[in-house]
Each structure stands twice: as structure tokens, then as C-alpha cells.
Design an enzyme around this catalytic site. Structure first.
Site, mmCIF file in Angstrom:
data_model
loop_
_atom_site.group_PDB
_atom_site.id
_atom_site.type_symbol
_atom_site.label_atom_id
_atom_site.label_comp_id
_atom_site.label_asym_id
_atom_site.label_seq_id
_atom_site.Cartn_x
_atom_site.Cartn_y
_atom_site.Cartn_z
ATOM 1 N N HIS A 132 62.904 -5.524 16.175
ATOM 2 C CA HIS A 132 63.386 -6.518 15.190
ATOM 3 C C HIS A 132 63.081 -7.932 15.652
ATOM 4 O O HIS A 132 63.644 -8.895 15.133
ATOM 5 C CB HIS A 132 64.896 -6.343 14.942
ATOM 6 C CG HIS A 132 65.191 -5.038 14.270
ATOM 7 N ND1 HIS A 132 66.432 -4.457 14.311
ATOM 8 C CD2 HIS A 132 64.406 -4.185 13.575
ATOM 9 C CE1 HIS A 132 66.396 -3.305 13.645
ATOM 10 N NE2 HIS A 132 65.169 -3.115 13.198
ATOM 11 N N CYS A 143 48.380 -14.735 11.009
ATOM 12 C CA CYS A 143 47.558 -14.173 12.108
ATOM 13 C C CYS A 143 48.394 -13.398 13.126
ATOM 14 O O CYS A 143 47.855 -12.804 14.050
ATOM 15 C CB CYS A 143 46.781 -15.313 12.805
ATOM 16 S SG CYS A 143 47.838 -16.445 13.743
#
Ligand code: APR
Length: 265
Positions: A132, A143
Site C-alpha cells: 500500500h 512513469c
């Protein structure tokens, strides 16, 4: 430690240690319960943030994408709220160090944490995935590059990615946000090889994280749970060590190291 929780017996610790040593590829899956003894409240169960304020909206990611500038302004405002403040002063507890020790002696092969608090890393853990994300990092949604928060100027909101000028966001995965593919792949690879999962302090209510442990069990692997209370996965665990992570995991780690030394000598 919670009131009236029976202390985990030495027999249970020995049984768990034997199961871990008999496994080919033990991994760990940890959750917020690991860090309660570091002063960070959990989300669910007693003292949980969601228990107190209700679960957050399941579309936090979509809300951010709809107005990233506002999302960043809110992030800056919330730096001292109940979710972030405990993270700032938190330090690893003996439970984090116990997992790092099991990795150091070559027993624990990988650790998947749902926690964004950086405490496993601070405890010296090397082979881990923060499924997470990590609250100290900023990630580019285009990117995928990650930056330390301090590296990103907040002159312009939302700040552009220094590498590709793409949209930057907190690395912590919001509800509704896909888990970054590279992280997901890494978790899947290690859980596919695993035949035993030590679940440390997780309610096992959130997917895909909980799913990795269930898949190991479905393939005939074993589950050991370290949790102060019953969780969603207790009923399929081979062993539940009903105690605090900071108390039980060091006992388990010491027992494993001791049995292993005895066998190697
Ligand atoms: N030691 C061990 N376990 C504990 C302790 C403790 N001292 N204190 C609480 N627990 C247990 C609780 O019984 C509960 O089962 O830790 C678990 C915490 O559960 P959650 O708060 O649901 O945390 P987690 O399982 O990590 O949640 C998964 O949900 O909200 C999302 O992104 C968030 O990563 C989080 C995900």
C-alpha cells in the site's frame, strides 16, 4: 497488551516455530496491528481509525484524479491530523525487529506489508514489498518514479514529476487506486513460492493482500496468525497466537533461532 488476553503458551510458540522450520519458503504478511505498539492506531477493531470515523470513501483515487490540485492542498493541510501525526514519531517495536531477525538468519524469505509507516524498513528488513506504499514517498502516476517527499518542491500544485513532468501523488495507495504493477508482481511471485505465511497484525479484510495468504492455504500451505483478536482469516489458520505482535513475535523468533541452532550443531 489488551486486557484478559491469555498469554500465548510456550507450547504454542514451539509448535509455531516447528511449523516455520518445516516450511520450504516461509513469508510474512503484516498489517496495522504490527505498529499499534509503536503508537500508530489500527484501522479496524478496538481503537481503529475506521472504527472511530467510518471507512473512508472507496473512490479516494478517483476524487484525487478529478482535482489533483485540491488533493495536494488537502494533503498539505492534513500533515498533523490523526492519520499522519503518529507516523512522524513512530519507531519500530520488537515485533518489527523479530521479523528482520528471521530474515537475517535466512528463515523468512519475504515480507509483504500493508503498512505505509516505513517501520519494517527502519527495523532493517530488506526483502519486503510495501503493497500500500510508503508515507515518506511521492510517486509519479505516469512513469512510476518514486521520490522522498523532501525532494519535491510544492511551489506549483500539483507538482510535476522531475523526470517526466507527469502527475505526482503520495506513494500511499488510495482506495480505488490500482496497486502499482511491479509491486503486485513481486508479491505474487513470492506468495506463489510460499508454503507458509506468518500473518502479523492484520484483519485480513483488504485485497489483494489478504488473497495472497488465502492462495497459499488453498495450495496446501499453512497459515500462522499473530493477532490480539480474531480476524477474517482466523478460521482457516493452522495456528492462531492470540497476543500482541511486539510480545509474541520476539518469542517466536528466539524459539526458531534456538531450534535451528540446535539442529545445525
Ligand atoms: N498485535 C497484533 N495484532 C493487533 C494488535 C497488536 N498489538 N493490535 C491490533 N491488532 C490486530 C487487530 O485485531 C486487527 O485484526 O491488527 C489488525 C488490524 O487490522 P486493520 O486495522 O484492519 O489493519 P490492516 O489489516 O492492516 O488493514 C489493511 O486496510 O484501510 C486499509 O490501507 C489500509 O493497509 C490497510 C488495510
Amino acid at each position: 497488551m489488551a486486557k484478559n488476553v491469555e498469554r500465548v503458551t510456550d507450547e504454542q510458540i514451539t509448535r509455531a516455530a516447528e511449523m516455520v522450520l518445516a516450511a520450504r519458503y516461509p513469508i510474512a504478511l503484516t498489517g496495522a496491528g504490527m505498529s499499534v505498539e509503536s503508537g500508530i492506531p489500527p484501522f479496524r477493531g478496538p481503537g481503529g481509525l475506521w472504527t472511530k470515523y467510518g471507512e473512508p470513501p472507496m473512490n479516494g483515487y478517483q476524487i484525487f484524479l478529478a482535482d489533483p490540485k485540491k488533493g495536494w492542498e488537502e494533503r498539505i493541510k492534513r500533515q498533523d491530523d490523526e492519520l499522519f501525526a503518529p507516523l512522524k514519531g513512530a519507531r519500530p517495536n520488537p515485533g518489527h525487529y523479530a521479523f528482520a531477525e528471521l530474515e537475517r538468519i535466512g528463515v523468512l524469505r519475504f515480507l509483504i506489508t500493508q503498512n505505509v509507516d516505513d517501520l519494517h524498513r527502519q527495523a532493517g528488513h530488506k526483502a519486503l514489498a510495501e503493497i500500500h506504499g510508503n508515507w515518506k514517498l511521492i510517486r509519479c502516476l505516469q512513469c512510476g518514479a518514486r521520490f522522498q517527499s523532501g525532494e519535491i518542491s510544492l511551489e506549483v500544485l500539483p507538482p510535476p514529476c522531475p523526470q517526466c513532468k507527469g502527475l505526482l501523488k503520495a506513494d500511499t495507495v488510495a482506495f480505488g487506486e490500482p496497486i502499482p504493477p511491479a509491486v503486485l508482481r513481486e508479491c505474487a511471485e513470492h506468495s506463489a513460492r510460499s508454503d507458509l505465511v506468518i500473518l502479523g497484525g492484520t484483519s485480513a479484510t483488504v485485497y489483494p493482500a489478504a488473497g495472497f495468504a488465502i492462495e497459499v492455504k488453498e495450495r496446501g500451505g499453512r497459515l500462522i496468525e499473530v493477532n490480539l483478536y480474531e480476524s477474517e482469516i482466523t478460521r482457516i489458520c493452522d495456528l492462531s497466537l492470540r497476543g500482541g505482535a511486539a510480545d509474541v513475535l520476539p518469542r517466536l523468533s528466539q524459539k526458531i533461532a534456538g531450534l535451528r541452532r540446535a539442529r545445525l550443531s
